[in-house]
Design a protein around this motif. Structure first.
Motif, PDB file in Angstrom:
ATOM      1  N   CYS A   1       0.764  -7.424  10.466  1.00 41.50           N
ATOM      2  CA  CYS A   1       0.683  -6.988   9.070  1.00 41.50           C
ATOM      3  C   CYS A   1       0.668  -8.185   8.129  1.00 41.50           C
ATOM      4  O   CYS A   1      -0.020  -8.184   7.103  1.00 41.50           O
TER       5      CYS A   1
ATOM      6  N   GLY B   1      -2.530  -8.880   6.050  1.00 41.76           N
ATOM      7  CA  GLY B   1      -2.340  -8.391   4.692  1.00 41.76           C
ATOM      8  C   GLY B   1      -2.104  -9.459   3.640  1.00 41.76           C
ATOM      9  O   GLY B   1      -2.183  -9.166   2.441  1.00 41.76           O
TER      10      GLY B   1
ATOM     11  N   MET C   1       2.181  -5.870   2.946  1.00 45.17           N
ATOM     12  CA  MET C   1       2.066  -5.781   4.400  1.00 45.17           C
ATOM     13  C   MET C   1       1.951  -4.343   4.888  1.00 45.17           C
ATOM     14  O   MET C   1       1.243  -4.058   5.863  1.00 45.17           O
ATOM     15  N   ARG C   2       2.655  -3.426   4.238  1.00 39.65           N
ATOM     16  CA  ARG C   2       2.807  -2.055   4.741  1.00 39.65           C
ATOM     17  C   ARG C   2       1.484  -1.337   5.015  1.00 39.65           C
ATOM     18  O   ARG C   2       1.365  -0.615   6.017  1.00 39.65           O
TER      19      ARG C   2
ATOM     20  N   TRP D   1      -1.086  -2.300   6.317  1.00 34.27           N
ATOM     21  CA  TRP D   1      -1.702  -2.762   7.557  1.00 34.27           C
ATOM     22  C   TRP D   1      -0.957  -2.263   8.801  1.00 34.27           C
ATOM     23  O   TRP D   1      -1.393  -2.509   9.917  1.00 34.27           O
ATOM     24  N   SER D   2       0.132  -1.550   8.584  1.00 33.62           N
ATOM     25  CA  SER D   2       0.881  -1.009   9.716  1.00 33.62           C
ATOM     26  C   SER D   2       0.080   0.090  10.399  1.00 33.62           C
ATOM     27  O   SER D   2      -0.507   0.951   9.736  1.00 33.62           O
TER      28      SER D   2
END
Length: 374
Positions: free
Chosen positions: A111, A115, A259-260, A262-263
């Motif tokens: 991530c 990201g 980042m989230r 891309w989880s």
């Protein structure tokens, strides 16, 4: 009348069937089927020292939690993910918004590399745990690799000098994998302080709990201070949950928010989260695991020294051993049912040996002198 006849007919059939069963020859009951083969554990008789696993986990508490909660496997696991994030946040003096849970630390590292790197590049050491870096590279993200210092340590001075206007993410694994070397904390802090205003510093602390001073060697306090920095951790190592895939990242909420998306997980998995929630505060199990790992590490180092082979000073659950030919050593040990890692790229004289079960490490120690012959 019809109903009465039907009843009499039914009872007649039932009685006849009972008599027929009674007069039939006795048959032995079929034996129960054998338990299914374990597709996850190493084959019987194999000393598995190749993957930096903790074979003493999961903890008893983790096993019990999985058994107790497996009936909830029909539900998406976001509730468990939220609970674990809250526990981790509280333990580190943060809020749940500072925490991203993933399928192992690999996911949260991915991530970050995907990201946070738009329009720029990742800076990384050329010998490190780099699957997340290579993942981003395969997706088109530029990567610049910095050679190690002559002592095989991550060269912080060279990395700092390599930071440029297009550097978006600086990736550090500490302690490093596969070398096992721990960076001096003061040097890492100075590096992060100089670099984080220019690029996000990502510190992979997968082996932090195995260092002599986990709290003192971590940069979590710099996350609390609001620095441009991410700390990644995993339940795969000291917690013994490698196959249950739970890890996390700690960072400012705005970084976590980038980042989230891309989880790839949808609320994690029930079994892994149940085990992680149960074992996260289990100090007794962590102490036991660390003791066994350090015992195995000392055995590997002693065996290498006895065989005249140098090792790097490890702060992890593996040892990097210098041998004449790492590929040949791996092949000779494999013939004896002992599995270790082969060479990493151009480092053909270095052999990584994981701290597995004590009896398996003893087999490695006994076989090493012959396997390492030139």
């Amino acid at each position: 009348m019809t109903a009465a006849v039907s009843r009499r007919t039914l009872f007649g059939i039932g009685g006849g069937a009972t008599l027929a069963l009674a007069s039939a020859p006795a048959r032995a009951l079929a034996p129960p089927p054998p338990p299914p083969a374990d597709p996850f554990a190493p084959p019987e008789g194999v000393a598995f020292l190749a993957r930096n696993e903790n074979p003493y986990g999961p903890s008893p508490r983790a096993k019990q939690a999985v058994a107790d909660l497996c009936g909830s496997g029909c539900y998406y696991a976001s509730g468990g993910e939220d609970r674990l994030a809250a526990m981790i946040a509280e333990a580190n003096g943060l809020t749940p918004d500072h925490v991203l849970i993933g399928a192992g630390s690999s996911e949260v590292l991915n991530c970050a590399t995907m990201g946070l790197t738009g329009g720029g590049h990742i800076l990384s050491a050329d010998l490190t745990f780099d699957p997340p870096v290579r993942y981003a590279e395969a997706k088109g993200v530029a990567v610049k690799r910095v050679p190690l210092a002559p002592d095989m340590q991550v060269d912080l001075a060279a990395m700092q000098a390599a930071v440029g206007p297009d550097t978006r993410l600086v990736h550090i694994c500490n302690p490093n994998n596969p070398t096992g070397l721990l960076l001096p904390n003061a040097a890492l802090r100075s590096f992060a302080a100089a670099v984080s205003p220019k690029a996000i510093v990502l510190v992979d602390e997968a082996y932090n709990e195995l260092t002599a001073d986990p709290a003192g060697e971590s940069l979590v306090d710099r996350v609390r201070a609001g620095d441009n920095l991410i700390v990644a951790r995993t339940f795969s190592k000291i917690y013994g949950l490698a196959g249950m895939r739970v890890g996390y990242a700690l960072a400012r909420p705005d970084i976590i928010a980038r980042m989230r998306p891309w989880s790839m997980s949808v609320g994690g998995n029930t079994g892994g989260l149940a085990a992680a929630i149960a074992t996260y505060p289990d100090a007794a199990f962590l102490g036991y695991s660390k003791g066994r790992i350090l015992e195995a590490r000392e055995m590997i180092e002693a065996a290498a020294k006895s065989a005249g082979l140098p090792t790097l000073k490890s702060a992890t659950n593996f040892v990097y051993v210098k041998v004449p030919d790492a590929a040949a050593v791996q092949k000779r040990l494999e013939a004896k049912g002992i599995l270790i890692r082969g060479p990493y790229g151009k480092w053909t004289q270095w052999s990584r040996v994981s701290c597995g079960k004590i009896e398996d490490v003893a087999r490695y120690a006994a076989a090493l002198p012959e396997a390492a012959r030139a």
